[in-house]
Motif scaffolding. Structure first.
Motif, short mmCIF file in Angstrom:
data_model
loop_
_atom_site.label_atom_id
_atom_site.label_comp_id
_atom_site.label_asym_id
_atom_site.label_seq_id
_atom_site.Cartn_x
_atom_site.Cartn_y
_atom_site.Cartn_z
N ILE A 1 -35.12 8.62 39.81
CA ILE A 1 -35.79 9.11 38.60
C ILE A 1 -37.15 9.70 38.95
O ILE A 1 -37.50 10.79 38.49
N LEU A 2 -37.91 8.99 39.77
CA LEU A 2 -39.22 9.48 40.17
C LEU A 2 -39.12 10.78 40.96
O LEU A 2 -39.94 11.70 40.78
N GLU A 3 -38.11 10.89 41.79
CA GLU A 3 -37.91 12.12 42.56
C GLU A 3 -37.62 13.31 41.65
O GLU A 3 -38.16 14.40 41.83
N LEU A 4 -36.76 13.10 40.64
CA LEU A 4 -36.43 14.19 39.73
C LEU A 4 -37.64 14.57 38.88
O LEU A 4 -37.92 15.76 38.69
N VAL A 5 -38.38 13.59 38.38
CA VAL A 5 -39.56 13.88 37.57
C VAL A 5 -40.56 14.70 38.39
O VAL A 5 -41.15 15.68 37.90
N ALA A 6 -40.75 14.34 39.66
CA ALA A 6 -41.66 15.09 40.52
C ALA A 6 -41.13 16.50 40.76
O ALA A 6 -41.90 17.48 40.77
N GLU A 7 -39.82 16.62 40.95
CA GLU A 7 -39.20 17.94 41.19
C GLU A 7 -39.38 18.88 40.01
O GLU A 7 -39.58 20.09 40.18
N LEU A 8 -39.35 18.33 38.80
CA LEU A 8 -39.45 19.16 37.59
C LEU A 8 -40.87 19.61 37.30
O LEU A 8 -41.09 20.47 36.44
N GLY A 9 -41.85 19.03 38.00
CA GLY A 9 -43.22 19.52 37.86
C GLY A 9 -44.01 18.79 36.81
O GLY A 9 -44.07 17.56 36.79
N ASP A 10 -44.61 19.55 35.90
CA ASP A 10 -45.55 18.99 34.92
C ASP A 10 -44.80 18.33 33.77
O ASP A 10 -44.67 18.89 32.68
N VAL A 11 -44.32 17.12 34.02
CA VAL A 11 -43.54 16.39 33.02
C VAL A 11 -44.44 15.37 32.32
O VAL A 11 -45.14 14.60 32.97
N ASP A 12 -44.42 15.39 31.02
CA ASP A 12 -45.14 14.41 30.21
C ASP A 12 -44.39 13.08 30.27
O ASP A 12 -43.27 12.97 29.77
N ARG A 13 -44.99 12.07 30.88
CA ARG A 13 -44.28 10.80 31.07
C ARG A 13 -43.98 10.09 29.75
O ARG A 13 -43.10 9.23 29.70
N SER A 14 -44.69 10.44 28.70
CA SER A 14 -44.36 9.85 27.40
C SER A 14 -43.06 10.40 26.86
O SER A 14 -42.50 9.87 25.90
N ARG A 15 -42.56 11.48 27.48
CA ARG A 15 -41.27 12.06 27.10
C ARG A 15 -40.16 11.64 28.05
O ARG A 15 -39.04 12.12 27.93
N VAL A 16 -40.47 10.78 29.01
CA VAL A 16 -39.47 10.24 29.92
C VAL A 16 -39.08 8.86 29.41
O VAL A 16 -39.90 7.94 29.37
N LEU A 17 -37.84 8.71 29.00
CA LEU A 17 -37.37 7.49 28.36
C LEU A 17 -36.40 6.76 29.28
O LEU A 17 -35.49 7.36 29.84
N LEU A 18 -36.63 5.46 29.42
CA LEU A 18 -35.71 4.62 30.18
C LEU A 18 -34.93 3.75 29.20
O LEU A 18 -35.50 3.11 28.32
N MET A 19 -33.61 3.75 29.38
CA MET A 19 -32.72 3.02 28.48
C MET A 19 -31.80 2.14 29.32
O MET A 19 -31.20 2.62 30.28
N ALA A 20 -31.72 0.89 28.99
CA ALA A 20 -30.86 -0.03 29.75
C ALA A 20 -29.40 0.34 29.58
O ALA A 20 -28.94 0.65 28.47
N GLN A 21 -28.68 0.33 30.67
CA GLN A 21 -27.24 0.59 30.62
C GLN A 21 -26.54 -0.59 29.96
O GLN A 21 -26.76 -1.74 30.32
N GLY A 22 -25.71 -0.29 28.99
CA GLY A 22 -24.97 -1.36 28.32
C GLY A 22 -24.15 -0.80 27.18
O GLY A 22 -24.63 0.04 26.42
N ARG A 23 -22.94 -1.28 27.04
CA ARG A 23 -22.06 -0.84 25.96
C ARG A 23 -21.92 -1.88 24.86
O ARG A 23 -21.24 -1.63 23.86
N THR A 24 -22.57 -3.03 25.06
CA THR A 24 -22.56 -4.07 24.04
C THR A 24 -23.99 -4.58 23.86
O THR A 24 -24.83 -4.44 24.76
N PRO A 25 -24.29 -5.20 22.72
CA PRO A 25 -25.63 -5.77 22.55
C PRO A 25 -25.98 -6.77 23.64
O PRO A 25 -27.13 -6.86 24.07
N GLU A 26 -24.99 -7.52 24.11
CA GLU A 26 -25.23 -8.53 25.13
C GLU A 26 -25.61 -7.89 26.46
O GLU A 26 -26.53 -8.36 27.15
N GLU A 27 -24.92 -6.82 26.83
CA GLU A 27 -25.26 -6.12 28.07
C GLU A 27 -26.66 -5.53 28.00
O GLU A 27 -27.43 -5.61 28.96
N MET A 28 -26.99 -4.92 26.87
CA MET A 28 -28.31 -4.34 26.69
C MET A 28 -29.39 -5.42 26.78
O MET A 28 -30.40 -5.26 27.45
N ALA A 29 -29.17 -6.52 26.10
CA ALA A 29 -30.16 -7.59 26.08
C ALA A 29 -30.40 -8.15 27.47
O ALA A 29 -31.53 -8.53 27.82
#
Length: 225
Positions: free
Chosen positions: A165-193
């Protein structure tokens, strides 16, 4: 357009999380993410052919202002430009969700890009093509230049995903980190939690934004939510 489903619900992810929205889920995808939560729109695409004018009428009739065009991969649909321009002409706010592997002509007010990392790679005959598509970041770069209102949403299983993720963000240049969202992988509430605290900690460490998946918390996942 080949469409899996349409429904009105709450936007569960990203900068517009919590917003009542009408969803148009196209069917068909050029990637094969191993953890895909909508296989009926990707691995085994289901749906019906619907014309853009009918979809626009349904969106207007929903009574909400925000429309999310998602998939599958909506940018591989031939009429994506007709649909999105028509939604805009109807004074609707248009979010388009895409993995960013292609960059056709279309309109959107918020471009929700979800670049894929190696945690998405399948271990079957689809692996080589999937990997080749996700590693070509040139469409993402072009899309971000065209649409300054964007978000970059990454599906994260753990800290091992951050170097990519850090490599891609650096490759894309001037990226606003407040627009970079991290979301936990999970298909159920339990996996997400189970993964959410670790992903939130990564956001704190790197200055990224954490995004939940409200549709799992509110409705338990599944179709039409």
């Amino acid at each position: 357009m080949f469409v899996s489903e349409t429904f009105t619900s709450i936007q569960g992810e990203g900068l517009l999380g919590g917003m009542p929205s009408h969803f148009i889920r196209t069917s068909g995808c050029n990637l094969r993410c191993r953890w895909c939560d909508t296989p009926y729109a990707s691995w085994e695409p289901e749906g019906a052919d619907r014309n853009a004018s009918e979809l626009i009428e349904d969106a207007v009739a929903s009574g909400v202002r925000h429309v999310v065009v998602t998939g599958g991969e909506p940018l591989i649909q031939w009429e994506i430009g007709v649909l999105t321009r028509g939604l805009a002409a109807a004074s609707l706010h248009v979010t388009v969700e895409s993995a960013g592997t292609v960059d056709p002509a279309f309109h959107c007010d918020l471009l929700s890009l979800s670049p894929k990392t190696s945690n998405s790679d399948p271990s079957d005959r689809h692996s080589e093509k999937h990997r080749s598509l996700r590693l070509d970041h040139s469409p993402i770069s072009r899309l971000m230049q065209r649409f300054p209102e964007y978000q970059l949403k990454f599906v994260v299983e753990g800290a091992e995903d951050l170097p990519e993720i850090l490599e891609l963000v650096a490759e894309l240049g001037d990226v606003d980190r407040s627009r970079v969202l991290l979301m936990a992988q999970g298909r159920t509430p339990e996996e997400m939690a189970g993964r959410a605290p670790a992903v939130a900690a990564l956001c704190l460490e790197y200055g990224f934004r954490y995004t939940p998946r409200l549709q799992l918390d509110l409705f338990g996942g599944g179709r039409g939510v």
